[in-house]
Design an enzyme around this catalytic site. Structure first.
Site, PDB file in Angstrom:
ATOM      1  CD  GLU A   1      69.477  43.655  -4.183  1.00 42.46           C
ATOM      2  OE1 GLU A   1      70.350  43.942  -3.328  1.00 42.46           O
ATOM      3  OE2 GLU A   1      69.345  42.504  -4.644  1.00 42.46           O
TER       4      GLU A   1
ATOM      5  CG  HIS B   1      62.649  33.955  -2.112  1.00 43.90           C
ATOM      6  ND1 HIS B   1      63.298  33.704  -0.922  1.00 43.90           N
ATOM      7  CD2 HIS B   1      63.636  34.108  -3.037  1.00 43.90           C
ATOM      8  CE1 HIS B   1      64.604  33.693  -1.122  1.00 43.90           C
ATOM      9  NE2 HIS B   1      64.842  33.942  -2.388  1.00 43.90           N
TER      10      HIS B   1
END
Ligand SMILES: Cc1ncc(C[n+]2csc(CCOP(=O)(O)OP(=O)(O)O)c2C)c(N)n1
Lengths: 331, 321
Positions: free
Chosen positions: B58, B125
């Site tokens: 990322e 999540h």
């Protein structure tokens, strides 16, 4: 093994002169820093790294769209690549006329649209930015151009560095990563930084080509970077060059580097690259070039010293290009 | 034919890529696979060179986008989940967000963050990251709550010359539907009155808009008419629309799905209290998730985040103060 590379006498001389200019400028900035009053913020020198950095800058072609993402100790490389001398002078002296306009300074400077991205402090984070610039060039059909960036031994330990080199390898981008192993990261020696034999071993792990060079020897640096840059241009793949040298200054000018064992200066990697390169040339000629460098530096410093710093009342305080989305504009 | 929130996001990207050859998508599994949520499904067929699978990096993905943006591209980065954008945090807040101000060179990147809780998704999540990004100067942070906004705000985000953190709510992906996609819509930076009322104002955004609308319908049965303001973007916040609503109602409840310390609801309250104290008839209220990581089991998760029931309870208290 690539065939031996021939470095022209002109290139050797030109690069040496950039090294002399970088040294003269940094000596001047250091003395202004010690005198106090005119330098804004910290001073970080590239002393000891002029050959390694300068050779990289000299092997790239700004006019052909190459990119040089310079870091802390790349005064010599940035100048050789084509950064105007006034940029670092203005950045250090806090002149509003430079490209950073007093909003940032010292080593944190650049001209992103001229192939000189402006580093942020966070080490390792520029590698992926240069990779992105190269990806854009490829998508826009502007190849073959090469992007280079440098990194210290310490910053090779960041996740950011690893992610970026791996990504550049996966994307197949013509990136040259110059690892300046100056044996220290601030005060930390390399045995507290990595446990591999040589940092170049990592190149194998990324599936890219690695090179090792004596970072104190301009001739060797020019040969190696010529090869690496040509290989990047021809194959479109990343190259990693590791240079062994020694930081011949404190981490910054605030640091006396008393933790560096003086014996290291006696090692081949502790040589001063300017003294090494000076032996290639005639003494009188070197002295003339030094005088010329000093003159250029004096002129640039005198000019920047007469320029005003930023005026807070004229600052727009807009952090967004979309001015209409900046909060508090209507107030 | 009806369009889902997710399909609107896919369509906005397709339209943006058709209109501008500088737009491309980079993210994990976004290519042939079409993304973890299928937000890029089929796009690689139309744009084979502009939809690229990224390694699980990322930090490097955002760095690459910044570099490409400097060179005139308009990258869209898909984070697989908003939660993982924390790995790219440094590039987002220090490199992208500072770039225009430091150098004068704009950094037009769009970071798509599949955000918010869904049952069974657990601590890693489910997060809502908008407050974190909104804290830093140099970023635009948007939180669309409707299909129409998902579409038009994503298109606008891609066109903006600044880094945009686009928080798309995963719970809305499939069940939220619209008959057609809008051709005109409110711009980024403007809030919308989602329901009019005169007894109290609820300021909210993203999935909590729908919980708040349910709660407003519930309390209407009790005879109280609550106005619901959908912020749409949290940076900038449309303070004028909020103050306008509070001027009509005199009462304020701010609802958010994120953690309670600081954040969007705190910002809303602080603005109303400092700029519109005299408009208030009673102390305003905030309702957020609990101050723990987000639980895995649905029994716990439902109690962790605000719901129509807890919003109704807070409103019942507020309108009787
Ligand atoms: C991510 C990050 N952590 C810490 C620092 C603080 N810092 C600045 S320079 C430096 C040492 C860097 O060492 P190295 O990468 O070997 O480069 P050198 O200074 O030796 O050229 C440190 C720790 C930083 N700038 N970035």
């Amino acid at each position: 093994m690539p065939s031996p590379t021939v470095v022209s006498p002109e290139k050797l001389r030109a690069t040496f002169r950039w090294m002399l200019l970088a040294r003269a400028l940094e000596d001047r900035i250091a003395s202004l820093y010690r005198a106090g009053g005119s330098i804004v913020g910290g001073v970080y020198l590239g002393r000891g790294q002029e050959a390694f950095s300068g050779a990289l800058g000299a092997c790239l072609s700004k006019d052909d769209g190459d990119i040089f993402g310079g870091l802390i100790r790349d005064m010599s490389g940035r100048l050789a690549f084509g950064e105007p001398l006034l940029d670092p002078v203005r950045a250090y002296l806090g002149s509003a006329a430079g490209p950073m306009r007093g909003r940032d300074g010292n080593i944190h400077r650049g001209r992103p649209q001229e192939g000189l991205p402006a580093m942020i402090s966070h080490l390792g984070s520029l590698v992926s930015v240069v990779a992105g610039m190269l990806l854009a060039r490829r998508m826009q059909g502007k190849q073959p151009c090469v992007g280079a960036t440098s990194i210290g031994d310490g910053a090779t330990s960041t996740g950011s560095f690893h992610e970026a080199v791996n990504m550049a390898a996966v994307e197949g981008l013509p990136l040259v990563v110059a690892v300046a192993n100056n044996q220290f990261a601030y005060s930390t020696p390399t045995n507290r930084q990595y446990a591999c034999e040589n940092l170049v071993d990592r190149a194998h792990g990324y599936g890219i080509t690695g090179y090792v060079v004596d970072g104190t020897d301009l001739q060797a640096c020019l040969e190696t970077f010529t090869q690496a840059v040509e290989a990047a241009r021809e194959t479109g793949k990343p190259q990693m060059v590791v240079g062994k040298l020694l930081r011949l200054a404190g981490h910054g000018e605030h640091d006396d580097a008393s933790y560096v064992d003086p014996a290291l200066r006696k090692e081949p990697s502790g040589r001063d690259p300017i003294e090494v390169a000076a032996t290639y040339f005639d003494d009188a000629e070197v002295r003339r070039w030094q005088e010329d460098a000093l003159k250029q530096v004096s002129e640039a410093v005198a000019k920047a010293q007469n320029e005003a710093g930023p005026d807070a009342s004229e600052e727009s305080w807009l952090a967004l290009a979309s001015a209409h989305l900046v909060e508090g504009q209507s107030e | 034919m009806s369009t889902t929130y997710l399909a609107a996001i896919r369509e906005a990207q397709a339209v943006a890529m058709r209109e501008d050859p500088n737009v491309f998508i980079y993210g994990q599994d976004v290519g042939k696979f079409g993304g973890a949520f299928k937000a890029t499904k089929g796009l690689i067929d139309e744009f084979p060179d502009r939809v690229m699978d990224a390694p699980i990096s990322e930090d490097a993905m955002v760095g690459l986008a910044i570099g490409a943006a400097i060179e005139g591209m308009r990258p869209i980065i898909e984070m697989q989940f908003a939660d993982f954008s924390s790995i790219g945090l440094n590039q987002i807040i220090n490199q992208a967000a500072t770039h225009y101000w430091r150098t004068g060179v704009p950094c037009p990147i769009t970071l798509r963050l599949p955000s918010g809780g869904t049952a069974g998704s657990g601590p890693f999540h489910s997060q809502s990251m908008e407050a974190l990004y909104a804290h830093y100067p140099g970023l635009v942070v948007v939180t669309p709550a409707t299909v129409e906004d998902a579409y038009s705000m994503l298109l606008e985000s891609i066109q903006l010359d600044d880094p945009v953190v686009f928080c798309e709510h995963k719970l809305l992906y499939y069940h939220l539907k619209a008959d057609r996609l809008p051709t005109v819509n409110l711009p980024i930076g403007k809030a919308r009155i989602a329901r009019s009322g005169r007894h109290a104002t609820v300021v909210t955004y993203s999935a909590m808009l729908h919980e708040s609308l349910k709660a407003a319908a519930m309390i209407a049965e009790d005879g109280f008419h609550v106005e619901v303001v959908d912020l749409r973007s949290v940076k900038p916040i449309d303070t004028d629309t909020i103050l306008g609503s509070v001027a009509r109602t005199g009462r304020l409840l701010a609802v958010g799905e994120a953690f309670p310390w600081g954040g969007v609801t705190a910002e809303v309250l602080s603005r109303v209290v400092s700029e519109g104290f005299d408009l208030l008839d009673c102390p305003p209220i905030r309702l957020n998730a609990k101050d723990t990581p987000i639980p895995y089991h649905p029994n716990l998760w439902k109690a962790h985040r605000p719901t129509a029931d807890s919003i109704y309870a807070a409103l019942s208290e507020l309108v009787r103060k």
